[in-house]
Design a protein around this motif. Structure first.
Motif, PDB file in Angstrom:
ATOM      1  N   LYS A 182       0.845  -1.181   0.000  1.00 55.71           N
ATOM      2  CA  LYS A 182       0.000   0.000   0.000  1.00 55.71           C
ATOM      3  C   LYS A 182       0.889   1.242   0.000  1.00 55.71           C
ATOM      4  N   TYR A 222       2.446   1.157  -5.848  1.00 54.11           N
ATOM      5  CA  TYR A 222       1.402   1.893  -5.139  1.00 54.11           C
ATOM      6  C   TYR A 222       1.645   3.393  -5.046  1.00 54.11           C
ATOM      7  N   ASP A 232       3.997   3.223 -10.035  1.00 51.87           N
ATOM      8  CA  ASP A 232       3.513   1.875  -9.740  1.00 51.87           C
ATOM      9  C   ASP A 232       4.198   0.815 -10.604  1.00 51.87           C
TER      10      ASP A 232
END
Length: 384
Positions: free
Chosen positions: A249, A286, A334
């Motif tokens: 995350k 993330y 990402d």
């Protein structure tokens, strides 16, 4: 060194609103070290003598403890921590616990290391925290069972002597035992609840294991790498970049505040020992609208010299002995970016510079120990 603030006694009953509004804490000088008891490094609470109200595994959960005033179970209030039942005396004539009565939990550190500081956090345990705590450490090879750890002949070293603690507080203790430990024994006297346990220190890996691996990540936290300094830790710690696995995350990586000048951000690392680096990886998992725009990686062989120069400016090539192994390169959000070096580069330190700001989730430097690196690491391991 500034004295560490101590907390004792109960906290006031919860009166509504933010449960952390009256939480007692302080700045501890050792929290820049890695948490050796981090569950994400493989740590575990392998045994406890009692966990009637709340399970022992809560001790090592990442993040601060949560409190729901309305949550009750069939045993009572559900607490985010480790909580034991109330101890009693031996008779109606003496209903109180004896002086030596206590509860205990055995913790396997995620990585062996030298413990520099411990935080016993009693968040939300306001009147049901222990009166005092103590912590011991042991160094036991292999994968001992709880029975083996508690057997006669295992040497336990006191890290924190029996010390009064406060409820709903971060109780911090500096540790001076300069030894390598694999397991801890946490005692609470005589009973009660502890929300979290943090064990800050320096990783000391097994050189035989790293030698057998051959090529490995020489900056990884679990292998003995560490962050020495960083330009910005506003949103998340720089140590996240060398944790195991991929980021799951956004706050599991490193993210800086938005710059409003013409500078850039950086992290400086110490490798496990002198090594020859052959490949590297920069991951922005993330980090989508806030990943770094560009990144450069430099290394230095600081076995015989200072490595602090140049950390805050430039790309790292040339000055102060830093050698650029990845020039300023565009990063994608990402995304995992992998680079093979044309020739191995010998180094003891590394630095990643990001432009102008933002973040990366992981840095991996793959290489092998030099003969000198193996000798240094082995000697350090033996002396501990």
């Amino acid at each position: 060194m500034t004295a560490i603030e101590n907390f004792t006694g109960d906290a006031r009953p919860y009166g509504g609103g933010d449960p952390y509004a009256d939480y007692r804490t302080a700045g501890f000088p050792f929290t820049h070290h890695a948490d050796l008891a981090d569950r994400r490094l493989g740590a575990g609470v392998i045994a406890a003598n009692d966990e009637f109200f709340a399970p022992r595994e809560n001790l090592l959960l990442p993040g601060r403890a949560e409190f729901d005033p309305e949550r009750f179970g069939h045993k009572g209030k559900v607490m985010d921590g480790w909580e034991t039942r109330r101890r009693r005396g031996t008779s109606a004539g003496h209903p109180w616990p004896a002086e030596e009565d206590h509860d205990w939990a055995l913790i396997r550190l995620g990585v062996p290391g030298i413990v520099r500081g411990i935080v016993v956090d009693t968040a939300h345990f306001r009147g049901n925290h222990p009166q005092a705590v103590s912590v011991e450490g042991a160094s036991v090879a292999g994968h001992p069972s709880p029975e083996e750890l508690l057997a006669d002949g295992v040497r336990w070293t006191t890290l924190v002597p029996r010390t009064p603690v406060g409820g709903h507080a971060a109780n911090g203790f500096a540790v001076t035992a300069g030894q390598r430990f694999t397991h801890l024994r946490l005692r609470q006297h005589p009973d009660g609840g502890i929300a979290r346990l943090r064990v800050y220190g320096e990783v000391v890996p097994d050189p035989a294991w790293l030698t057998a691996l051959g090529t490995f990540d020489v900056v990884a936290l679990e292998n003995g790498g560490r962050v020495e300094d960083a330009s910005d830790r506003f949103y998340s710690p720089a140590t996240n970049t060398i944790r195991p696995g991929r980021s799951l995350k956004m706050d599991d990586g490193w993210e800086t505040r938005r710059r409003r000048d013409q500078g850039h951000d950086w992290i400086r690392y110490r490798l496990v020992a002198q090594a020859r680096i052959r490949a590297l990886e920069i991951d922005t998992a993330y980090l989508k609208g806030n990943s770094a725009g560009w990144a450069a990686v430099s290394v230095k062989d600081g076995a015989t010299g200072d490595v602090t120069g140049g950390s805050g400016s430039g790309s790292g090539s040339g000055g102060d002995g830093w050698r650029e192994i990845l020039p300023r390169t565009r990063l994608q959000p990402d995304t995992g970016h992998r680079f093979v070096l044309p020739d191995p580069v010998t180094a003891t330190h590394a630095r990643v510079d990001i432009y102008p700001d933002g973040g990366i989730s992981r840095l991996r430097l793959f290489g092998t120990l030099t003969d000198a690196g193996t000798t240094t690491l082995t000697a350090h391991h033996q002396e501990l």
